[in-house]
Design a protein around this motif. Structure first.
Motif, short mmCIF file in Angstrom:
data_model
loop_
_atom_site.label_atom_id
_atom_site.label_comp_id
_atom_site.label_asym_id
_atom_site.label_seq_id
_atom_site.Cartn_x
_atom_site.Cartn_y
_atom_site.Cartn_z
N UNK A 1 0.83 -1.21 0.00
CA UNK A 1 0.00 0.00 0.00
C UNK A 1 0.87 1.26 0.00
N UNK A 2 1.92 1.27 0.81
CA UNK A 2 2.83 2.41 0.86
C UNK A 2 3.50 2.60 -0.51
N UNK A 3 3.94 1.49 -1.10
CA UNK A 3 4.56 1.57 -2.42
C UNK A 3 3.57 2.09 -3.46
N UNK A 4 2.31 1.67 -3.36
CA UNK A 4 1.28 2.14 -4.30
C UNK A 4 1.04 3.64 -4.13
N UNK A 5 1.05 4.13 -2.90
CA UNK A 5 0.87 5.57 -2.69
C UNK A 5 2.04 6.36 -3.26
#
Length: 176
Positions: free
Chosen positions: A87-91
């Motif tokens: 999720x952090x990488x996607x953001x």
């Protein structure tokens, strides 16, 4: 167990990450306030249902249909950890793809909300100062990434807790 953590963590991460990137691109990083947050948390819950499935899969295959609370909770947290990192990488990917100054945009929204509340004088100046502090802080990826992680991981903890409580009972969705 590592395969289950990785498999279901990646599934959950890809679901919530795709939703995040899709909404970010569709709304240029600024979904409507009235439903944006609700949609975000709903996508997190849908994606983190993989925690329940992963715990059940492990209970049925490795545990012979039985799992204790703490191992189930730990497994759920591990799956949630993997999903949260994705999720952090996607953001971070979303920030690159939308190509707008999200920190400045969010700080401007903070100031608009303060003005809409009717703040003036010193109170408004304080709100502006806090918005500018937030903007400067959010530009630092070493601060932004943990903030993003904390958006989803507590939801994963809650889903892990509920899943562990439910699945410790072997009569709930028994192994076939």
């Amino acid at each position: 167990m590592f395969r289950i953590v990785l498999k279901y963590g990646v599934i959950a991460g890809l679901i919530v990450g795709a939703a995040l990137v899709g909404v970010s691109l569709a709304y240029d990083g600024q979904p409507p306030r009235d439903w944006g947050m609700a949609a975000g948390f709903a996508s997190m819950l849908v994606a983190l249902s993989a925690v329940f499935v992963g715990i059940k899969r492990h209970r049925d295959s490795a545990g012979g249909g039985v799992i204790r609370f703490w191992p189930a909770f730990g497994l759920g947290l591990a799956i949630s950890l993997v999903a949260s990192v994705i999720y952090v990488a996607a953001w971070e990917l979303s920030l690159v793809l939308i190509d707008t100054d999200f920190a400045a945009m969010f700080a401007a929204q903070m100031i608009e909300r303060a003005e809409a509340k009717g703040l003036a004088g010193d109170a408004l100046a304080e709100a502006v100062r806090k918005a500018r502090e937030f903007e400067a802080m959010y530009r630092n990826p070493l601060l932004r990434m943990p903030m993003t992680f904390v958006e989803i991981f507590p939801v994963g903890m809650l889903v892990s807790l509920v899943s562990a409580l439910v699945l410790r009972n072997p009569r709930v969705l028994p192994a076939r």
